[in-house]
Design an enzyme around this catalytic site. Structure first.
Site, PDB file in Angstrom:
ATOM      1  N   CYS A   4      60.794  30.818  35.953  1.00  0.00           N
ATOM      2  CA  CYS A   4      61.096  31.343  37.284  1.00  0.00           C
ATOM      3  C   CYS A   4      61.222  30.139  38.192  1.00  0.00           C
ATOM      4  O   CYS A   4      60.504  29.152  38.032  1.00  0.00           O
ATOM      5  CB  CYS A   4      59.964  32.246  37.757  1.00  0.00           C
ATOM      6  N   ASN A  63      58.958  26.399  43.059  1.00  0.00           N
ATOM      7  CA  ASN A  63      59.538  26.909  44.301  1.00  0.00           C
ATOM      8  C   ASN A  63      60.009  25.863  45.292  1.00  0.00           C
ATOM      9  O   ASN A  63      59.989  26.099  46.494  1.00  0.00           O
ATOM     10  CB  ASN A  63      58.518  27.814  44.995  1.00  0.00           C
ATOM     11  N   ASP A 119      65.029  36.537  43.121  1.00  0.00           N
ATOM     12  CA  ASP A 119      64.020  37.208  43.935  1.00  0.00           C
ATOM     13  C   ASP A 119      64.622  38.412  44.649  1.00  0.00           C
ATOM     14  O   ASP A 119      63.907  39.164  45.310  1.00  0.00           O
ATOM     15  CB  ASP A 119      63.439  36.242  44.971  1.00  0.00           C
ATOM     16  N   LYS A 168      54.129  33.606  33.727  1.00  0.00           N
ATOM     17  CA  LYS A 168      55.312  33.397  34.579  1.00  0.00           C
ATOM     18  C   LYS A 168      55.177  31.987  35.143  1.00  0.00           C
ATOM     19  O   LYS A 168      54.275  31.699  35.919  1.00  0.00           O
ATOM     20  CB  LYS A 168      55.323  34.445  35.689  1.00  0.00           C
ATOM     21  N   TRP A 169      56.077  31.106  34.738  1.00  0.00           N
ATOM     22  CA  TRP A 169      56.036  29.680  35.124  1.00  0.00           C
ATOM     23  C   TRP A 169      57.017  29.498  36.274  1.00  0.00           C
ATOM     24  O   TRP A 169      58.217  29.471  36.074  1.00  0.00           O
ATOM     25  CB  TRP A 169      56.433  28.825  33.920  1.00  0.00           C
ATOM     26  N   ASP A 170      56.468  29.378  37.482  1.00  0.00           N
ATOM     27  CA  ASP A 170      57.298  29.350  38.683  1.00  0.00           C
ATOM     28  C   ASP A 170      57.539  27.910  39.148  1.00  0.00           C
ATOM     29  O   ASP A 170      56.847  26.973  38.712  1.00  0.00           O
ATOM     30  CB  ASP A 170      56.568  30.147  39.783  1.00  0.00           C
TER      31      ASP A 170
HETATM   32  C1  DGJ Z   1      58.747  32.954  43.835  1.00  0.00           C
HETATM   33  C2  DGJ Z   1      58.998  33.921  42.717  1.00  0.00           C
HETATM   34  O1  DGJ Z   1      60.359  34.017  42.460  1.00  0.00           O
HETATM   35  C3  DGJ Z   1      58.385  35.263  43.090  1.00  0.00           C
HETATM   36  O2  DGJ Z   1      58.695  36.216  42.128  1.00  0.00           O
HETATM   37  C4  DGJ Z   1      56.899  35.083  43.244  1.00  0.00           C
HETATM   38  O3  DGJ Z   1      56.329  34.774  42.004  1.00  0.00           O
HETATM   39  C5  DGJ Z   1      56.603  34.010  44.265  1.00  0.00           C
HETATM   40  N1  DGJ Z   1      57.328  32.805  44.001  1.00  0.00           N
HETATM   41  C6  DGJ Z   1      55.136  33.715  44.325  1.00  0.00           C
HETATM   42  O4  DGJ Z   1      54.854  32.686  45.172  1.00  0.00           O
END
Ligand code: DGJ
Length: 764
Positions: free
Chosen positions: A527, A481, A549, A477-479
């Site tokens: 992600c 944020n 989310d 899962k490559w996030d």
């Molecule tokens: C944001 C993602 O959308 C979540 O699913 C989760 O992986 C968090 N980051 C983790 O910090």
């Protein structure tokens, strides 16, 4: 098929036709885009040509040789400022002499076979080499610039893709202020512009704007394609419905700042443009250099929004998603995030995985919290060393134990980011996007690594290659944020800072390309705090994206409806989570949470160790059902029926089902079977009758229709009936009368708030 009847060019897909011509002046006049028409010779296209005899008063003619029109009042294939057209241009260049007037005219055209690759960007592809390619070259004769317009015809999907490339053939450096990907002009004003807006946890809210004058813009400046405004948009007529009427869909194969605008001119002509956002964009092109604009994907259907969605879905599945996982069934996963957040350790994860295995889970995913000193979100991004206090046997030991249980193992990473509180930042403070010597804005206490720099890209590739090899890793899962602020790279000169946002995206694509090719067996899921980078650029490398989310079933139904206009179910990550829901505190039935999640790539994100036996049994049944039907749900044709869109803000239109019901159908490609969903928002008293109407079935075939997949009758069998596809689609199945005060009867439906049902249709 592409027809070159010079000066006419006509492009046909199975159901649509696109036509333009070279005007006497050398400009390209757009003639038609819509339902397929017959063209067998140049004369057939002539009737599509507007009859220009004079330029309207108070407009400017191109020059004294061409006085019969003003570029301001012609539908054009591409436009620029300075010679009469004052609408949104496709290209904007500031030349060496400071002028920003451009004058591109036709040079030549060629039709070739096959999809050419971009040098710098991802694009669509065609395994069968069926796609035809039209290249039109235009030249700015005063400034020595070459502009290529590229058209690709995907006949089977009713899709035409467009892109543009500018080559500086002059002897001096120019500033490129915009090079958009596609421009689409219509000769009438009455279009509805549909965009998909939102924010974190409420992505893809459909918004319709009826255009009559002026300009409406849908764009992102977050550095990503964004949850604020997805690059997928639609143009339709006021009378267009889900199943009938003209619908144009357009998406961009790009993951950065994008720009879509519709403008209605003073003469009632409508212009649509899409491409890289020109906001703060300035790209220097030295002599001999070129710039590629991302590919825009255009689909047309006369069968309404559903018709257009079918084209987009088919196109994304066949010509965007690639690699091992293109046609493979996606595993049912259990993700640790909402079960444990940062508070993970080996025992906890193994217990969770064991409970998952019992229930039928196939892939266990360890989310955030496994590295550095990652006890919360303030530290350790960039330090991709396992925290041995939490995982004493490392990722290798954990993944081996999980494999031994018979589960695949997946891991979470956020490679593009660094916390100031990290070893990486201490070592390389110059590796982040920041303005030297100036204070920095904060977002989730993390900074963005400067992916415009090759050394940073190389570092990410090396570090991630190490992480992806440090255990038996089947899924990543490559996030990502954080949204962008302080756009500035220490690796670029001051006059090149307008290139940062775009160069970042190119750097990201290089990392994704190298890593996805180096680890072809890994299933990657994109992600970005949920759906903050949900686009076709990401999907060229990663076959699925975590959609939001927000896992509340009701919100998800609306969000997934939004995605469904432009994206197939097989790319939309959707999980069943705990209640009260962590984003809304709402309670919804477990059954409903599953029903919504299975119209996507279904997974779970809750603590199986906290669940009752009854709940776990229910989950077991759900997973078994999903495994049986996932081929259809992940590869079938998806149709919307009634949706929540249209609900008044205060939820007051409960009377009868308008806006209170979501109705979906997914049909196998051979139309032999289908799964339907009916989800009700709130109960309204004394509203007893409800129906479910299928879409996409074969009208003449007879189907066995099952009410609900769980046993309902006393003999343990779900209730069934036989019906023709046309009756199921045009009439619909009338459901049992619902409970109402005064009508107490054994044979009725007991419905509640947020209740849903799934229907199965299997042809004889
Ligand atoms: C944001 C993602 O959308 C979540 O699913 C989760 O992986 C968090 N980051 C983790 O910090």
């Amino acid at each position: 098929m592409i027809q070159n009847f010079y000066p006419f060019f006509v492009l046909h897909t199975n159901q649509s036709t696109y036509a333009f011509r070279v005007m006497e002046s050398g400009h390209l006049e757009h003639l038609y885009y819509g339902r397929r028409i017959t063209v067998t010779e140049a004369r057939d296209a002539e009737i599509l040509t507007e009859k220009h005899v004079f330029a309207p008063s108070n407009t400017n003619v191109y020059d004294e040789n061409y006085t019969s029109f003003s570029l301001e009042d012609v539908c054009l294939e591409m436009s620029s400022y300075g010679r009469g057209d004052i609408r949104e241009p496709l290209v904007e260049v500031v030349h060496g002499d400071g002028s920003s007037t451009s004058d591109f005219r036709f040079e030549d055209a060629a039709v070739t076979q096959g999809k050419a690759e971009f040098k710098t960007l991802p694009g669509s592809y065609d395994e069968t080499n069926q796609v035809q390619h039209l290249t039109v070259a235009l030249k700015d004769r005063h400034y020595g610039l070459l502009l290529e317009l590229h058209y690709y015809v995907y006949e089977d999907c009713d899709v035409i893709t467009r892109s543009a490339r500018l080559v500086n053939e002059s002897g001096e450096t120019v500033q490129l202020h915009r090079l958009l990907s596609a421009q689409l002009d219509f000769d009438t004003p009455e279009y509805v512009f549909t965009t998909f807006h939102g924010a974190w946890a409420r992505e893809m809210k459909r918004t319709d704007v009826r255009m009559s004058a002026g300009r409406h813009v849908s764009a992102s400046y977050t550095g990503t394609s964004s949850n604020r405004a997805n690059p997928f948009v639609m143009l339709s007529k006021e009378t267009t419905s889900e199943d009938f009427g003209d619908c144009y869909g357009c998406n961009l194969i790009y993951s950065g700042n994008h720009y879509e605008a519709v403008e209605v001119s003073g003469y009632g002509k409508t212009r649509f443009v899409t491409g890289v956002n020109p906001q703060s964009f300035c790209y220097l092109l030295a002599p001999g250099e070129d710039f590629e604009a991302p590919e825009a994907v255009m689909a047309y259907s006369h069968e309404g929004f559903n018709g257009m969605s079918q084209c987009m879905h088919h196109f994304v599945r066949e010509h965007i998603v690639r690699g091992e996982w293109k046609r493979k069934a996606r595993p049912v996963l259990l993700n640790s995030w909402e079960a444990a957040y940062f508070d993970i350790d080996e025992d906890k994860l193994l217990n969770l995985a064991r409970a998952g295995k019992e229930a039928g889970i196939e892939l266990f995913v360890m989310d955030d919290g496994w590295f550095g000193n990652r006890v919360d979100d303030t530290q350790s991004l960039g330090d991709w060393q396992v925290d041995t206090r939490k995982l004493p046997h490392g990722v290798e030991g954990l993944s081996r134990k999980i494999k031994e249980m018979g589960l695949d193992f997946g891991i979470w990473v956020e490679p593009e980011m660094v916390n100031v509180k990290s070893n990486l930042y201490e070592k390389h403070p110059e590796w982040v996007l920041q303005i030297p010597g100036k204070p920095h804005s904060e977002g989730r206490t993390q900074r963005i690594l400067d992916l415009t720099r090759q050394d940073v890209q190389d570092y990410i590739i090396t570090e991630m290659s190490r992480v992806f090899s440090c255990g038996e890793i089947s899924y990543v899962k490559w996030d990502m944020n954080r949204t962008f602020t302080d756009y500035y790279s220490s690796g670029l000169k001051p006059d090149r800072q307008g290139e940062v946002a775009h160069r970042y995206v190119l750097g990201l694509y290089r990392c994704m390309k190298v890593l996805s090719e180096r680890f072809p067996k890994i299933l990657f899921e994109g992600c970005c705090a949920g759906g903050n980078r949900f686009d076709l650029g990401i999907l060229c490398y990663f076959p699925q994206i975590w959609a939001s989310d927000d896992t509340d079933a009701l919100c998800r139904a609306e969000i997934q409806t939004g995605y469904s206009y432009g994206y197939p179910l097989s790319v939309v990550g959707a999980h069943v989570s705990a209640c009260p829901n962590h984003q809304t505190r709402r309670m919804t039935p477990l059954k409903t949470r599953f029903h919504v999640a299975c119209f996507g790539v279904c997974g779970y994100e809750c603590n199986f160790c906290d669940m009752t036996e009854e709940e776990l049994d229910e989950v077991k049944g759900q997973i078994a059902f999903y495994k049986e039907w996932r081929k259809l749900l992940q590869t079938g044709d998806f149709y919307r029926g009634r949706t929540f869109t249209g609900q008044t803000a205060d939820g007051s239109c409960l009377m009868l089902s308008r806006g209170n019901v979501t109705e979906w159908t997914c049909v196998s490609r051979d139309r032999s079977c289908a799964v339907g969903l009916l989800l009700q928002k709130l109960v309204a008293p004394n509203t007893q009758y409800e129906y479910y109407r299928a879409r996409g079935l074969a009208p003449e075939r007879k189907y066995c229709f099952t009410y609900g997949y769980q046993p309902a009758n006393e003999d343990g069998k779900a209730a069934e009936c036989l019906a023709y596809g046309d009756a199921l689609m045009y009439g619909g199945v009338k459901l049992k009368q619902a409970f109402s005060e005064g009508g107490r009867h054994g044979d009725m439906r007991i419905v509640g708030d947020f209740v849903s049902e799934i229907y199965l249709m299997v042809s004889e």
